[in-house]
Motif scaffolding. Structure first.
Motif, short mmCIF file in Angstrom:
data_model
loop_
_atom_site.label_atom_id
_atom_site.label_comp_id
_atom_site.label_asym_id
_atom_site.label_seq_id
_atom_site.Cartn_x
_atom_site.Cartn_y
_atom_site.Cartn_z
N LYS A 86 0.84 -1.20 0.00
CA LYS A 86 0.00 0.00 0.00
C LYS A 86 0.88 1.26 0.00
O LYS A 86 0.62 2.19 -0.75
CB LYS A 86 -0.92 -0.01 1.22
CG LYS A 86 -1.93 1.12 1.22
CD LYS A 86 -2.92 0.95 2.37
CE LYS A 86 -4.02 2.00 2.31
NZ LYS A 86 -5.03 1.82 3.35
N LEU A 87 1.92 1.27 0.81
CA LEU A 87 2.84 2.40 0.87
C LEU A 87 3.58 2.56 -0.46
O LEU A 87 3.62 3.64 -1.04
CB LEU A 87 3.82 2.23 2.03
CG LEU A 87 4.88 3.31 2.20
CD1 LEU A 87 4.25 4.66 2.46
CD2 LEU A 87 5.83 2.94 3.33
N GLN A 88 4.14 1.47 -0.95
CA GLN A 88 4.92 1.51 -2.19
C GLN A 88 4.06 1.92 -3.39
O GLN A 88 4.48 2.73 -4.22
CB GLN A 88 5.58 0.15 -2.47
CG GLN A 88 6.67 -0.21 -1.47
CD GLN A 88 7.72 0.88 -1.32
OE1 GLN A 88 8.19 1.44 -2.31
NE2 GLN A 88 8.09 1.19 -0.10
N ASP A 89 2.86 1.39 -3.48
CA ASP A 89 1.98 1.72 -4.61
C ASP A 89 1.57 3.20 -4.59
O ASP A 89 1.46 3.83 -5.64
CB ASP A 89 0.74 0.83 -4.63
CG ASP A 89 1.04 -0.58 -5.13
OD1 ASP A 89 2.21 -0.85 -5.49
OD2 ASP A 89 0.12 -1.40 -5.16
N ASN A 90 1.32 3.73 -3.40
CA ASN A 90 0.98 5.15 -3.30
C ASN A 90 2.15 6.03 -3.71
O ASN A 90 1.97 7.05 -4.39
CB ASN A 90 0.52 5.50 -1.88
CG ASN A 90 -0.95 5.23 -1.68
OD1 ASN A 90 -1.77 6.08 -1.96
ND2 ASN A 90 -1.29 4.03 -1.22
N ILE A 91 3.37 5.65 -3.34
CA ILE A 91 4.56 6.41 -3.74
C ILE A 91 4.73 6.33 -5.26
O ILE A 91 4.97 7.33 -5.93
CB ILE A 91 5.83 5.87 -3.02
CG1 ILE A 91 5.73 6.07 -1.50
CG2 ILE A 91 7.08 6.50 -3.58
CD1 ILE A 91 5.80 7.50 -1.04
#
Length: 142
Positions: A86-91
């Protein structure tokens, strides 16, 4: 009037299941549209959401896409408890300008504007700019 679509969905339980991978409910876009249709036809509504391609084009006179540099965004999302995919995809979404591209494809280019959203000072400037735009629009359309 201001509508935060995330809050609206939570209050009305406008969901279509749960995404285990992202650990969040899945928005039922059709039900959100149905819920907003009458309000939007009245006009004067500011809609806040992290996506836009499912909203009818006729609803909006202007679209602002808030942009955040990754150094600010990473800390912001991490403080909200985002992690892993979730963090990586948002970045990655920000790196590839996904939301901006979505807005450019969904609406007339001339109504889509990017605003920086890194610092509290940016927030103040954005509020001033949006307020000025609303005031000018009201003068031009009344």
């Amino acid at each position: 009037m201001y509508i935060n679509v995330g809050d609206l969905a939570k209050e009305g339980e406008l969901y279509d299941g749960f995404d285990e991978e992202y650990e969040c409910p899945i928005l039922d876009e059709d039900r959100v549209i149905d819920e907003l249709e009458d309000k939007m036809s009245e006009g004067g509504i500011i809609v806040d959401y992290h996506g836009c391609d499912f909203f009818p084009e006729r609803w909006f006179h202007i679209v602002f896409v808030l942009r955040t540099e990754n150094s600010f965004l990473y800390d912001r999302l991490e403080s909200r408890g985002y992690k892993g995919k979730k963090l990586q995809d948002n970045i990655q979404c920000e790196i590839f300008q996904t939301i901006y591209e979505e807005a450019m494809l969904s609406y007339k280019e001339e109504i889509v504007h990017q605003l920086p959203s890194n610092t509290p000072e940016d927030l103040e400037r954005n509020l001033d700019q949006i307020t000025q735009w609303i005031e000018q629009w009201m003068k031009d359309n009344n």
